[in-house]
Write an enzyme that holds these catalytic residues in place. Sequence first.
Site, PDB file in Angstrom:
ATOM      1  N   ASP A   1       0.778  -1.559  -0.070  1.00  0.00           N
ATOM      2  CA  ASP A   1       0.283   0.282   0.038  1.00  0.00           C
ATOM      3  C   ASP A   1       0.516   1.274  -0.195  1.00  0.00           C
ATOM      4  O   ASP A   1       2.131   1.182   0.372  1.00  0.00           O
ATOM      5  CB  ASP A   1      -0.691   0.286   1.414  1.00  0.00           C
ATOM      6  CG  ASP A   1      -0.390  -0.586   2.575  1.00  0.00           C
ATOM      7  OD1 ASP A   1       0.820  -0.574   3.194  1.00  0.00           O
ATOM      8  OD2 ASP A   1      -1.060  -1.188   3.517  1.00  0.00           O
TER       9      ASP A   1
ATOM     10  N   HIS B   1      -7.798  -5.553   9.673  1.00  0.00           N
ATOM     11  CA  HIS B   1      -7.235  -4.966   8.331  1.00  0.00           C
ATOM     12  C   HIS B   1      -6.026  -5.149   8.037  1.00  0.00           C
ATOM     13  O   HIS B   1      -4.497  -5.211   9.225  1.00  0.00           O
ATOM     14  CB  HIS B   1      -7.520  -3.454   8.613  1.00  0.00           C
ATOM     15  CG  HIS B   1      -6.514  -2.413   8.963  1.00  0.00           C
ATOM     16  ND1 HIS B   1      -7.396  -1.432   9.856  1.00  0.00           N
ATOM     17  CD2 HIS B   1      -5.165  -2.817   8.363  1.00  0.00           C
ATOM     18  CE1 HIS B   1      -5.385  -1.162   9.844  1.00  0.00           C
ATOM     19  NE2 HIS B   1      -4.403  -0.956   9.047  1.00  0.00           N
TER      20      HIS B   1
ATOM     21  N   GLU C   1      -9.708  -2.066   4.778  1.00  0.00           N
ATOM     22  CA  GLU C   1     -10.140  -1.763   5.879  1.00  0.00           C
ATOM     23  C   GLU C   1     -11.745  -2.907   6.245  1.00  0.00           C
ATOM     24  O   GLU C   1     -12.031  -3.382   5.534  1.00  0.00           O
ATOM     25  CB  GLU C   1     -10.146  -0.109   5.678  1.00  0.00           C
ATOM     26  CG  GLU C   1      -9.497   0.619   5.745  1.00  0.00           C
ATOM     27  CD  GLU C   1      -8.825   1.157   6.956  1.00  0.00           C
ATOM     28  OE1 GLU C   1      -8.970   0.040   8.213  1.00  0.00           O
ATOM     29  OE2 GLU C   1      -8.100   1.951   7.050  1.00  0.00           O
TER      30      GLU C   1
ATOM     31  N   GLU D   1      -7.597  -3.413  14.060  1.00  0.00           N
ATOM     32  CA  GLU D   1      -9.095  -4.450  13.754  1.00  0.00           C
ATOM     33  C   GLU D   1      -8.933  -5.361  12.612  1.00  0.00           C
ATOM     34  O   GLU D   1      -9.980  -5.245  12.198  1.00  0.00           O
ATOM     35  CB  GLU D   1      -9.932  -2.942  13.592  1.00  0.00           C
ATOM     36  CG  GLU D   1     -10.397  -2.205  15.136  1.00  0.00           C
ATOM     37  CD  GLU D   1     -10.958  -1.068  14.668  1.00  0.00           C
ATOM     38  OE1 GLU D   1     -11.888  -0.835  13.947  1.00  0.00           O
ATOM     39  OE2 GLU D   1     -11.647  -0.123  15.244  1.00  0.00           O
TER      40      GLU D   1
END
Length: 248
Positions: free
Chosen positions: A72, A143, A148, A141
């Site tokens: 990314d 990802h 996401e 969380e």
Amino acid sequence: MRQATFSNKQDASNYVAQYIVDKINSFRPTPLKPFILGLPTGSSPEGIYKKLIEYYNQGKISFQNVVTFNMDEYVGLSPVNDQSYHYFMYNKFFNHIDIPKENINILNGLSNNIEQECKNYEEKIKKYGKIHLFLGGLGIEGHLAFNETGSSRDSITRKIELVPSTIEANSRFFDNDLNKVPKFALSVGISTILDNSEEIIVIILGKNKKFALDQTINGKMGSKYPSSWLQDHPNVLLVSDFEAYPKL
């Protein structure tokens, strides 16, 4: 899913670095048959990169015939910005090994045509056939890369709006100022990772990753916790420290 858990971050990082070295050396890459390696950024892989540099300096590994694809990049940050993932990768790893620059692939967050940039990246990965080893990290969380909550199993490389928890977590790199953190990023998709990788290793370090690791292993596969999609791949190794997985 296989799991390897260590008493501390350094031992976990050293294990992954040795694993990567062994995989590349046993593959015996050549210019016509390069080893394809997927790479992450963030604090979790820093120890791995440091150890890989050490192995390179000791003559135990060469990256001359390795092709890398990063996961990314932020939208809007120049490669020379010290918070861009271009800068991170060169500063923490690429500048210290023998990998040819033309073998390094990182998404361009300044592209004038984001859609085409993502399409070209996806196609270039597929052109090589398979990523032999994909190294990833894990968000608090669940990802994976910047996939996401809400990322589907068939998602591919694309522009993503970052959720508040990711922006907050990354603000530590931006003087703890939420307003300085980019709100969008380019990221490979879940499908990009799962359907193009022969093997996936995820490094999970620290007690703040305990929930994400639990969801990755035991959660129901779905878009709420994207890392749970890893259950849908036949060759995944999760490497953690005791803080991330204290129930072991």
